[in-house]
Design a protein around this motif. Structure first.
Motif, short mmCIF file in Angstrom:
data_model
loop_
_atom_site.label_atom_id
_atom_site.label_comp_id
_atom_site.label_asym_id
_atom_site.label_seq_id
_atom_site.Cartn_x
_atom_site.Cartn_y
_atom_site.Cartn_z
N CYS A 1 23.75 51.58 14.63
CA CYS A 1 24.97 51.23 14.41
C CYS A 1 25.05 49.78 13.59
O CYS A 1 24.55 48.81 14.10
N ASP A 2 26.02 49.51 12.77
CA ASP A 2 26.29 48.53 12.10
C ASP A 2 27.18 47.54 13.08
O ASP A 2 27.30 46.24 12.29
N PHE A 3 27.84 47.86 13.63
CA PHE A 3 28.83 46.89 14.43
C PHE A 3 28.32 46.86 15.99
O PHE A 3 27.49 47.63 16.42
N PRO A 4 28.74 45.62 16.42
CA PRO A 4 28.35 45.30 17.91
C PRO A 4 28.99 46.58 18.57
O PRO A 4 30.14 47.25 18.29
N CYS A 5 28.25 46.98 19.75
CA CYS A 5 28.66 48.07 20.61
C CYS A 5 28.82 47.80 22.00
O CYS A 5 28.33 46.87 22.52
N ALA A 6 29.77 48.44 22.70
CA ALA A 6 29.90 48.15 24.27
C ALA A 6 30.45 49.13 24.95
O ALA A 6 30.94 50.48 24.19
N LEU A 7 30.41 49.70 25.97
CA LEU A 7 30.71 50.75 26.81
C LEU A 7 32.22 50.68 27.30
O LEU A 7 32.87 49.26 27.50
N CYS A 8 32.95 51.54 27.14
CA CYS A 8 34.27 51.70 27.86
C CYS A 8 34.46 52.70 29.07
O CYS A 8 34.17 53.79 28.83
N LEU A 9 34.69 51.82 30.36
CA LEU A 9 34.28 52.73 31.44
C LEU A 9 35.63 52.68 32.17
O LEU A 9 36.64 51.79 32.03
N GLU A 10 35.86 53.77 32.88
CA GLU A 10 37.28 54.03 33.64
C GLU A 10 37.28 52.94 34.66
O GLU A 10 38.28 52.48 34.69
N ASN A 11 36.28 53.10 35.33
CA ASN A 11 36.18 51.80 36.70
C ASN A 11 34.70 51.55 37.10
O ASN A 11 33.83 52.34 36.57
N ILE A 12 34.64 50.24 37.35
CA ILE A 12 33.20 49.93 37.87
C ILE A 12 33.58 48.89 39.25
O ILE A 12 34.29 48.65 39.60
N THR A 13 32.33 49.23 39.75
CA THR A 13 32.28 48.20 41.00
C THR A 13 31.89 46.62 40.68
O THR A 13 31.26 46.69 39.76
N SER A 14 31.80 46.10 41.69
CA SER A 14 31.51 44.49 41.60
C SER A 14 30.01 44.53 41.04
O SER A 14 29.29 43.60 40.52
#
Length: 326
Positions: A70-83
């Motif tokens: 991918c040519d762009f920075p990538c990130a995860l999009c998550l519904e919820n996460i724990t500490s």
């Protein structure tokens, strides 16, 4: 989520659809929804896992693979996460945003609120509502997925009870959930024989207590249970005092007091036994008797060898280990 992002980055942040790069592997195409997040002249690709029962090591590995093409920075999009998950992602330098208002985009900015998804503790035994949902999924004739609304309607359970059941079964790895818009599609994580084997150790007898009633008491809607139900499907014989029918807790509470007798009167003068179940037995009943697995659970601790041999017919039918060999 994006309203929250606007409070951090301003109103000029936007999200839109994104086309998969040509070399995108199938596990990304099938397993993630992809969007582009734009802020001023910068862009970031968001990967949202479709399966809500994701494992963090898998997400990290797959994001890294996708970033390579991918040519762009990538990130995860998550519904919820724990500490703990947040800490692990930051230590691994994995960008992410979460609906629990956690933002780690080191190329843009970060913001963390102490608001996390509660970790689901899986008890040794299923709650009655969870067991009912598990058995409902096991008995489904079709392999297609279902959703919370359908389960709630079919089993006459509240949305809250269904949600707790689905959270439990997801946390224990027995089911998978895939989110599409506002719908969460639910399916067993294993084929039927294995699905039952995985969940069986957490199942318990549905019988909460016994009620003894006069012989004149009759309710044709109550399915046969106990030894009399086992006699219908095996070589086990049953006598009058083996006769039993299953009734829900609500139904048991509605029996007129005049119809109820003591156990001693039942032994001396006869009558009928009613098993009060922790969930409504009619929801899974088949052919005028309670379902196979609930029947097995209600009798599995009976010391009578002939009964255990009869239960082996059920065990064999559902590919569970048999107890007695001839």
């Amino acid at each position: 989520m994006f309203d929250f992002l606007k409070t951090i980055f301003g109103a000029n942040i936007d999200v839109s659809e994104f086309d998969y790069p040509d070399k995108t592997p199938f596990f990304i195409r099938d397993g993630y929804k992809i969007q582009i997040l734009s802020w001023k002249k910068s862009r970031c690709v968001l990967l949202s896992p479709i399966d809500s029962s994701w494992r963090l090591p898998t997400l990290k590995k797959q994001l890294t693979k996708f970033q390579e093409i991918c040519d762009f920075p990538c990130a995860l999009c998550l519904e919820n996460i724990t500490s703990k998950q947040r800490r692990n992602l930051i230590e691994s330098n994995i960008p992410f945003i979460s609906q629990s208002q956690q933002v780690y985009l080191p190329f843009w900015g970060c913001s963390f609120l102490e608001k996390f998804k509660a970790e689901t503790t899986v008890p040794d035994k299923m709650a009655p509502g969870t067991q009912l949902v598990f058995l409902y999924l096991y008995y489904l004739k079709t392999t297609n997925t279902t959703n919370l609304t359908q389960i709630s309607k079919e089993l006459s359970l509240s949305k809250a009870t269904c949600t707790r059941a689905i959270d439990d079964l997801t946390a224990s790895g027995l089911i998978t959930c895939k989110t599409e818009g506002t719908n969460k599609w639910i399916a067993p994580a294993f084929e039927k024989p294995e699905f039952l084997k995985k969940g069986y150790p957490r199942l318990k007898s549905p019988v909460e207590r016994l009620i003894y009633v006069r012989a004149s008491f009759h309710d044709a809607a109550l399915p046969k249970s106990g030894v009399i139900a086992l006699a219908d499907i095996s070589m086990v014989g049953a006598d009058e005092q083996d006769g039993a029918a299953a009734i829900s807790k609500k139904g048991g509470a509605g029996i007129p007091a005049a119809e109820i007798i003591s156990e001693q009167d039942f032994r001396d003068f006869g009558g009928r036994i009613l098993e009060v179940w922790r969930y409504d037995p009619t929801l899974l009943a088949n052919g005028g008797r309670v379902d196979d697995i609930s029947l097995l659970l209600s009798l599995k601790d009976n010391p009578n060898e002939r009964i255990q041999m009869g239960l082996d017919d059920i065990r064999e039918k559902h590919e569970l280990p048999i107890k007695y060999e001839e």
